[in-house]
Motif scaffolding. Structure first.
Motif, PDB file in Angstrom:
ATOM      1  N   LYS A 125      44.014  -2.534 -16.313  1.00 25.29           N
ATOM      2  CA  LYS A 125      42.611  -2.148 -16.250  1.00 25.29           C
ATOM      3  C   LYS A 125      41.827  -2.909 -15.190  1.00 25.29           C
ATOM      4  N   GLY A 126      42.444  -3.921 -14.611  1.00 28.17           N
ATOM      5  CA  GLY A 126      41.772  -4.718 -13.589  1.00 28.17           C
ATOM      6  C   GLY A 126      42.784  -5.437 -12.731  1.00 28.17           C
ATOM      7  N   ARG A 127      42.279  -6.267 -11.828  1.00 29.65           N
ATOM      8  CA  ARG A 127      43.151  -6.956 -10.877  1.00 29.65           C
ATOM      9  C   ARG A 127      43.362  -8.426 -11.210  1.00 29.65           C
ATOM     10  N   ASP A 128      42.884  -8.846 -12.379  1.00 26.78           N
ATOM     11  CA  ASP A 128      43.019 -10.245 -12.764  1.00 26.78           C
ATOM     12  C   ASP A 128      44.324 -10.525 -13.505  1.00 26.78           C
ATOM     13  N   GLU A 129      44.693  -9.623 -14.393  1.00 27.81           N
ATOM     14  CA  GLU A 129      45.939  -9.780 -15.155  1.00 27.81           C
ATOM     15  C   GLU A 129      46.957  -8.778 -14.638  1.00 27.81           C
ATOM     16  N   LEU A 130      48.024  -9.292 -14.019  1.00 25.02           N
ATOM     17  CA  LEU A 130      48.982  -8.401 -13.359  1.00 25.02           C
ATOM     18  C   LEU A 130      50.432  -8.664 -13.760  1.00 25.02           C
ATOM     19  N   TYR A 131      50.650  -9.636 -14.640  1.00 28.88           N
ATOM     20  CA  TYR A 131      52.008  -9.856 -15.137  1.00 28.88           C
ATOM     21  C   TYR A 131      52.002  -9.731 -16.649  1.00 28.88           C
ATOM     22  N   PHE A 132      52.934  -8.901 -17.159  1.00 29.48           N
ATOM     23  CA  PHE A 132      52.974  -8.585 -18.583  1.00 29.48           C
ATOM     24  C   PHE A 132      54.378  -8.901 -19.102  1.00 29.48           C
ATOM     25  N   PRO A 133      54.584 -10.111 -19.640  1.00 25.95           N
ATOM     26  CA  PRO A 133      55.935 -10.573 -19.978  1.00 25.95           C
ATOM     27  C   PRO A 133      56.622  -9.772 -21.067  1.00 25.95           C
ATOM     28  N   GLU A 134      55.865  -9.126 -21.947  1.00 22.63           N
ATOM     29  CA  GLU A 134      56.473  -8.384 -23.054  1.00 22.63           C
ATOM     30  C   GLU A 134      56.606  -6.895 -22.774  1.00 22.63           C
ATOM     31  N   ALA A 135      56.236  -6.466 -21.586  1.00 26.16           N
ATOM     32  CA  ALA A 135      56.191  -5.035 -21.285  1.00 26.16           C
ATOM     33  C   ALA A 135      57.443  -4.548 -20.568  1.00 26.16           C
ATOM     34  N   ASP A 136      57.779  -3.296 -20.826  1.00 27.70           N
ATOM     35  CA  ASP A 136      58.807  -2.578 -20.071  1.00 27.70           C
ATOM     36  C   ASP A 136      58.226  -1.369 -19.358  1.00 27.70           C
ATOM     37  N   GLY A 137      56.923  -1.210 -19.452  1.00 28.81           N
ATOM     38  CA  GLY A 137      56.259  -0.110 -18.768  1.00 28.81           C
ATOM     39  C   GLY A 137      54.886  -0.530 -18.294  1.00 28.81           C
ATOM     40  N   LEU A 138      54.456   0.050 -17.180  1.00 32.95           N
ATOM     41  CA  LEU A 138      53.157  -0.245 -16.579  1.00 32.95           C
ATOM     42  C   LEU A 138      52.453   1.069 -16.271  1.00 32.95           C
ATOM     43  N   LEU A 139      51.190   1.173 -16.669  1.00 34.91           N
ATOM     44  CA  LEU A 139      50.388   2.357 -16.398  1.00 34.91           C
ATOM     45  C   LEU A 139      49.062   1.937 -15.787  1.00 34.91           C
ATOM     46  N   THR A 140      48.519   2.767 -14.903  1.00 41.93           N
ATOM     47  CA  THR A 140      47.183   2.509 -14.379  1.00 41.93           C
ATOM     48  C   THR A 140      46.600   3.765 -13.749  1.00 41.93           C
TER      49      THR A 140
END
Length: 214
Positions: free
Chosen positions: A70-85
């Motif tokens: 949703k923004g440019r501040d948080e860009l690493y998601f250690p528990e995720a296997d998918g990214l949407l934007t």
């Protein structure tokens, strides 16, 4: 340090997308991920990006968690296997070496997604959950989605045909525009890395996708 070479998919070679799948490259057996991250950043001109942009990535624990950027501040998601934007000028990036990268594009919102889906993630229904998440987050209609399946390990080199399960899940959700590369990573070791064929001592291909309106 050399730069990555890329391959592209016709279904995604359209405005306003920038995308690619990196190809096999010479690497040290003990090459660390930080070095591969630098290699990715150095190689983005190859997909048509002349200036650096933020890169979103995932920890990829072979689960079913999907992060919405949703923004440019948080860009690493250690528990995720998918990214949407739906945000432009953010590069989604995941790493694969036998698992499939699923590229999602909704041309109407527009919105994009990049999903890591191997045996475990597919069993956990991550393709289905990605379609639902696109709908909930952006109002994406399944029939409007374009989904590209990258090269990955395939039967008979693997005990199951998880690609057919991916396609079945997508169709069951109402996705109509499904494009499968049809390529097996094990059969093409001169071009791709394969975790299975190389018994874990191998690199990773980068799957990348960004909205880049003119």
């Amino acid at each position: 340090m050399n730069t990555l070479q890329w391959e592209f998919f016709p279904a995604l070679s359209i405005r306003p997308l920038k995308h690619g799948l990196s190809l096999r490259y010479p690497r040290d057996a003990d090459q660390i991920q930080n070095k591969e991250n630098l290699l990715l950043k150095k190689s983005l001109k190859g997909i048509g990006l002349d200036k650096p942009i933020p890169i979103a990535s995932a920890g990829q624990p072979h689960g079913d968690n999907i992060a919405i950027i949703k923004g440019r501040d948080e860009l690493y998601f250690p528990e995720a296997d998918g990214l949407l934007t739906c945000l432009p000028h953010i590069l989604l990036a995941i790493r694969v070496a036998d698992c499939a990268a699923l590229y999602f594009y909704d041309p109407h919102t527009p919105a994009i997604g990049l999903i890591h889906s191997g045996k475990k993630g597919t069993n956990l229904q991550i393709p289905t959950k990605a379609v639902r998440a696109m709908n909930q987050a952006f109002g994406s209609k399944p029939a409007d989605l374009i989904v590209q399946i990258s090269p990955c390990i395939r039967f008979p080199h693997y005990e199951i045909d998880f690609v057919s399960d991916i396609i079945d899940q997508l169709k069951s959700c109402g996705v109509e525009k499904i494009f499968d590369s049809g390529i097996c990573t094990v059969c093409n070791l001169e071009r791709y890395f394969s975790y299975h064929a190389e018994k874990g001592n191998t690199g990773r291909m980068w799957a990348v996708l960004a909205l880049f309106p003119q």
